[in-house]
Design a protein around this motif. Sequence first.
Motif, short mmCIF file in Angstrom:
data_model
loop_
_atom_site.label_atom_id
_atom_site.label_comp_id
_atom_site.label_asym_id
_atom_site.label_seq_id
_atom_site.Cartn_x
_atom_site.Cartn_y
_atom_site.Cartn_z
N PHE A 95 -19.57 -10.59 17.18
CA PHE A 95 -19.36 -12.04 17.10
C PHE A 95 -17.91 -12.48 17.23
O PHE A 95 -17.66 -13.67 17.44
CB PHE A 95 -19.95 -12.57 15.80
N LEU A 96 -16.96 -11.57 17.10
CA LEU A 96 -15.55 -11.97 17.12
C LEU A 96 -14.81 -11.56 18.38
O LEU A 96 -13.70 -12.02 18.63
CB LEU A 96 -14.82 -11.39 15.89
N ALA A 97 -15.38 -10.67 19.18
CA ALA A 97 -14.70 -10.15 20.36
C ALA A 97 -14.55 -11.23 21.42
O ALA A 97 -15.48 -11.99 21.70
CB ALA A 97 -15.47 -8.96 20.94
N VAL A 98 -13.34 -11.29 22.00
CA VAL A 98 -13.08 -12.23 23.09
C VAL A 98 -11.86 -11.75 23.87
O VAL A 98 -10.83 -11.42 23.29
CB VAL A 98 -12.86 -13.67 22.56
N ASN A 99 -11.98 -11.65 25.15
CA ASN A 99 -10.85 -11.32 26.03
C ASN A 99 -10.10 -10.06 25.61
O ASN A 99 -8.86 -10.00 25.65
CB ASN A 99 -9.87 -12.51 26.10
N GLY A 100 -10.82 -9.05 25.19
CA GLY A 100 -10.18 -7.81 24.79
C GLY A 100 -9.53 -7.85 23.44
O GLY A 100 -8.81 -6.92 23.05
N ALA A 101 -9.78 -8.92 22.69
CA ALA A 101 -9.20 -9.06 21.35
C ALA A 101 -10.27 -9.64 20.43
O ALA A 101 -11.47 -9.58 20.74
CB ALA A 101 -7.96 -9.94 21.39
N PHE A 102 -9.86 -10.22 19.29
CA PHE A 102 -10.81 -10.70 18.30
C PHE A 102 -10.31 -12.01 17.71
O PHE A 102 -9.11 -12.17 17.44
CB PHE A 102 -11.02 -9.64 17.21
N ALA A 103 -11.24 -12.93 17.48
CA ALA A 103 -10.90 -14.26 16.99
C ALA A 103 -11.80 -14.65 15.83
O ALA A 103 -12.92 -14.15 15.71
CB ALA A 103 -11.05 -15.30 18.12
N GLY A 104 -11.32 -15.55 15.01
CA GLY A 104 -12.16 -16.13 13.97
C GLY A 104 -13.19 -17.05 14.59
O GLY A 104 -13.18 -17.32 15.79
N ILE A 105 -14.12 -17.52 13.76
CA ILE A 105 -15.18 -18.40 14.24
C ILE A 105 -15.30 -19.61 13.33
O ILE A 105 -14.96 -19.56 12.15
CB ILE A 105 -16.54 -17.67 14.33
N ASP A 106 -15.79 -20.70 13.90
CA ASP A 106 -15.90 -21.96 13.15
C ASP A 106 -17.11 -22.01 12.24
O ASP A 106 -17.10 -22.73 11.24
CB ASP A 106 -15.93 -23.14 14.13
N ASP A 107 -18.15 -21.27 12.57
CA ASP A 107 -19.38 -21.35 11.78
C ASP A 107 -19.99 -19.95 11.64
O ASP A 107 -20.58 -19.42 12.59
CB ASP A 107 -20.39 -22.29 12.43
N VAL A 108 -19.85 -19.37 10.46
CA VAL A 108 -20.35 -18.01 10.25
C VAL A 108 -21.87 -17.93 10.26
O VAL A 108 -22.43 -16.85 10.37
CB VAL A 108 -19.82 -17.43 8.91
N ASN A 109 -22.52 -19.07 10.18
CA ASN A 109 -23.98 -19.07 10.18
C ASN A 109 -24.57 -19.44 11.53
O ASN A 109 -25.73 -19.82 11.63
CB ASN A 109 -24.53 -20.00 9.09
N SER A 110 -23.76 -19.32 12.57
CA SER A 110 -24.24 -19.58 13.93
C SER A 110 -23.82 -18.43 14.82
O SER A 110 -22.63 -18.13 14.93
CB SER A 110 -23.67 -20.89 14.48
N ILE A 111 -24.78 -17.80 15.49
CA ILE A 111 -24.43 -16.69 16.38
C ILE A 111 -23.77 -17.19 17.66
O ILE A 111 -23.23 -16.39 18.43
CB ILE A 111 -25.68 -15.85 16.73
#
Length: 553
Positions: free
Chosen positions: A440-456
């Motif tokens: 759920f956090l992988a993006v562009n070869g790195a990792f990011a936080g997310i705005d809603d932990v209860n949404s995939i």
Amino acid sequence: MSFRRAFVVAVALSASSLPTVLGADVQNAHLKLPRTARANQAKVVKIFTDAYQTYRRVAFGHDDLQPVSLTFNDGRNGWGATIVDSMSTMAIMGLDDLFNEALAFSSKIDFSQSKVDESVSVFETTIRYLGGLLSAYQLSGSKHQVLVDKAKQVGDKMAFAWVGNNSIPFGELNFTTNTPFIQTSNIAEAGTITLEWSMLSKLTGNDTYRQLAEKSVRQIASLTDPLPGLAAQGIDPSTGQFVGGYVTWGGGSDSYFEYLIKYPRLTLTDDPIFVSTWKAAVDSSIRSLARRSTVGNHLYLADFDDSGMIRNIGSHLECFHGGNWLLGGQLLNNQTIVDFALELVDACWNTYQSTATGIGPEVFAYISSNDLNGTFTGGDPPSVTDLAFYEQHGFYIFNGGSDYILRPEVLESNFYAWRVSGDVKYQQRAAQAIDSINTFLAVNGAFAGIDDVNSINSTKIDDTESFFFAEVLKYLYLTFDDPNHISLDHYVFNTEAHPFIAPPTPASFGGGTTTKPSPPGRPFHAVPGPLPAVSPNSFLPKQIVPLVHGTPL
């Protein structure tokens, strides 16, 4: 445990004698890694190296990678926070090429002024830069004196936060004029400096740094608390007095309580004020703040607001408390504290396992049968949707706090729970966290936080804070690591997860056994990868040359 029994236990705790020095072993002597540990550890190394290579490619020399837009920001004054904050993790993982590159960069940082903003946070600069430099120095065999020299340079600048005879440092400094921004602070900012500044004193031979840090904590501990042992969150450096009476183990207070027990272990001070204040805070929390949810019987620590009302809210930041209580309970040979701590760890993990992504929210709330009218959370009452979620999980996401910004606290406490108990469930939880990070956090070869932990399908937050490398990935790696490497009996972690070598404790202290720090050698199965070229690379020196010290104190 019923709360009537908890109250009786609390009274017994407060009546017991307080040791002045800590000595019991922290780690379980019979830890046995499951066969899956090596594979899971390799996954953590891959997450680190993938994310860091992306940082190197598009953001090297800047503070944070912005992984969605593949740009960068300089929110920590432009001194390369990710590089310095990552060094101790690199050393522990055995990523020598990356470490040597970071060492070369760090030797050239000019801490005489902020590169992007005149305002410098004493707290953030202490835990990330000063702590990161000194830990990297120790973990790399204490052979790179330049790291101590740079720590001294930034420490000398931050010392201007103490004005005149003030005991409490101002939280923000103008590094150009060496003058503070006159504003109120909090006890986390004022009380989370003793580990780093005392270590700076030890490594430079200048005791002034330790004296400044201790003076601040002693002032906080001397004030009249809203609840016994539990200092108020706000404090005014100009007067040295509390501002308001809000009590929490969450942000603004958290690491003040954390360091009360860690500082005497690191320094072996025989002054009882630190241990006794921490123990009083724990005792008072069991008496006044401990709450169980009406669903699931989860154990939480509530907040206590300025009006004297209990607030049934918790936070990701607060979830360090389980690990901290495990450390203190073990050091004090106090099984009651350990038992409470393990329940706190379980409750925080429940906020992870209950969401669609397997990651916990920034802020949550719950309903406790101890409160006369249901829940005193403050703000808006729970919605129908909130209540439906609560009926399933024993908490609900509170007041828009559904985001996750790559915080470490739940995984930190999970690491302590593994090293103390040896229960394989903590290994399984860490493995689940790795899967959630990759999914759920992988993006562009790195990792990011997310705005809603209860949404995939949550949108991502375009920032990778340096503590993702310093804390999240270090705690995950060490959960699967040989427990004799960076043992909790040999090291004390600062609040940014930078380990400092702790001195051995005599067997007579607290009933523990004599311990000997383990060497900071390569872990038993590090998986370093190749080091591609960096662009630009004009900052890399041809040799490491210690820079001139900052203005001496």
